[in-house]
Design an enzyme around this catalytic site. Structure first.
Site, PDB file in Angstrom:
ATOM      1  N   ARG A   3    -113.703 -80.016 -26.735  1.00  7.08           N
ATOM      2  CA  ARG A   3    -113.561 -81.453 -26.505  1.00  7.08           C
ATOM      3  C   ARG A   3    -113.500 -81.658 -24.989  1.00  7.08           C
ATOM      4  O   ARG A   3    -112.555 -81.195 -24.342  1.00  7.08           O
ATOM      5  CB  ARG A   3    -112.292 -81.966 -27.188  1.00  7.08           C
ATOM      6  CG  ARG A   3    -112.008 -83.449 -27.010  1.00  7.08           C
ATOM      7  CD  ARG A   3    -110.741 -83.845 -27.777  1.00  7.08           C
ATOM      8  NE  ARG A   3    -110.425 -85.249 -27.576  1.00  7.08           N
ATOM      9  CZ  ARG A   3    -109.671 -85.716 -26.590  1.00  7.08           C
ATOM     10  NH1 ARG A   3    -109.157 -84.878 -25.678  1.00  7.08           N
ATOM     11  NH2 ARG A   3    -109.426 -87.005 -26.491  1.00  7.08           N
ATOM     12  N   LYS A   5    -107.654 -79.977 -17.423  1.00  9.91           N
ATOM     13  CA  LYS A   5    -106.199 -79.988 -17.582  1.00  9.91           C
ATOM     14  C   LYS A   5    -105.482 -79.217 -16.481  1.00  9.91           C
ATOM     15  O   LYS A   5    -106.066 -78.416 -15.757  1.00  9.91           O
ATOM     16  CB  LYS A   5    -105.819 -79.457 -18.965  1.00  9.91           C
ATOM     17  CG  LYS A   5    -106.171 -80.439 -20.075  1.00  9.91           C
ATOM     18  CD  LYS A   5    -105.662 -79.995 -21.442  1.00  9.91           C
ATOM     19  CE  LYS A   5    -105.935 -81.070 -22.495  1.00  9.91           C
ATOM     20  NZ  LYS A   5    -105.489 -80.644 -23.851  1.00  9.91           N
TER      21      LYS A   5
END
Length: 263
Positions: A240, A210
């Site tokens: 995740r 991210k």
């Protein structure tokens, strides 16, 4: 926590991202429907404990597709994955219609990025199938007070889940890193993620590649692995991720052993 017939505790497990989308922000996670079985087989071999199927990109600036399009994308791959593998399967959706279709096809968990707040019937749908749920924090407006708003949202959503009949041991919370938060807030949340444990539920961390790590998405694997190792040291139940093998190995290093070698 229980997903399918598996009890998850005492370790940090890897949830593998399988994106059946053409526009997910990390191209390495995009899987053609025809290749889904191979992708899942590799993820399991690399150390995944749960498979998370996404049929809609939720990257910044994404264009929403309908529930019908989501179902069209995941229907056949999900059916084949369920027939072939006994691993718990999560489906990433915030539409009740998609959730019911996925659960009909054998999914075991719904991963809702709107924390049961988008479709009024979502919590009941999950309860009707005695499925598990991942409740993520999200908001239309950017968070102002991180440690007030995020826990309050998650607590309210968890209460909604319980009221609908979802078992407490089938609920996991996600603080929503990268959603409705500034870069500074995302970093603060990641570094102090275990504070959310005070809500009384296990946690899932989603930081994989991210923007909070800066730089190009292609270069964010080392920081992702570092965040997974930090999660392991703080007792976070799931991470995740896109890159299963590297993160699973990082977690093993943090614990000093592999989950597969425990007696």
């Amino acid at each position: 926590m229980i997903i399918r017939d598996r009890k998850f505790e005492g370790y940090t497990y890897v949830m593998a991202i399988i994106n059946l989308t053409p526009d997910s922000f990390w191209k390495g996670s995009r899987v053609e429907a025809s290749d889904a079985l191979f992708a899942v087989e590799k993820a399991i071999r690399d150390g995944a404990a749960v498979i998370d199927i996404g049929a809609q990109s939720t990257r910044p600036g994404y264009t929403e597709v309908s529930a019908d399009e989501e179902i069209r994308r995941f229907e056949e791959p999900l059916r084949l994955i369920r027939e072939r593998f006994d691993i718990p399967i999560s489906v990433d959706t915030y539409f009740e219609k998609s959730a019911r279709a996925a659960l009909d096809l054998g999914a075991d968990m719904i991963n809702d990025i709107w924390g049961l707040s988008h479709d009024e019937g979502m919590a009941k749908a999950i309860a009707d199938y005695d499925a598990a749920v991942c409740i993520m924090h999200n908001s239309l407006a950017e968070v102002q007070n991180l440690w007030t708003e995020v826990p309050a949202f998650l607590q309210k959503s968890a209460e909604k889940a319980l009221a609908a009949g979802i078992s407490r041991d089938k609920i996991i919370l996600d603080g929503g890193i990268g959603f409705a938060k500034t870069m500074e807030q995302n970093r603060e949340l990641m570094m102090n993620y275990d504070r959310l444990s005070s809500l009384g539920y296990p946690l899932l961390l989603g930081t994989s590649r991210k923007r909070l790590f800066g730089g190009n998405v292609e270069d964010r694997l080392p920081q992702t692995v570092e965040s997974s190792m930090r999660a392991a040291k703080h007792g976070i139940l799931f991470v995740r991720v896109h890159d299963v093998k590297e993160n699973a190995e990082g977690i093993e290093k943090a614990y000093g052993y592999s989950i597969h070698s425990r007696s």
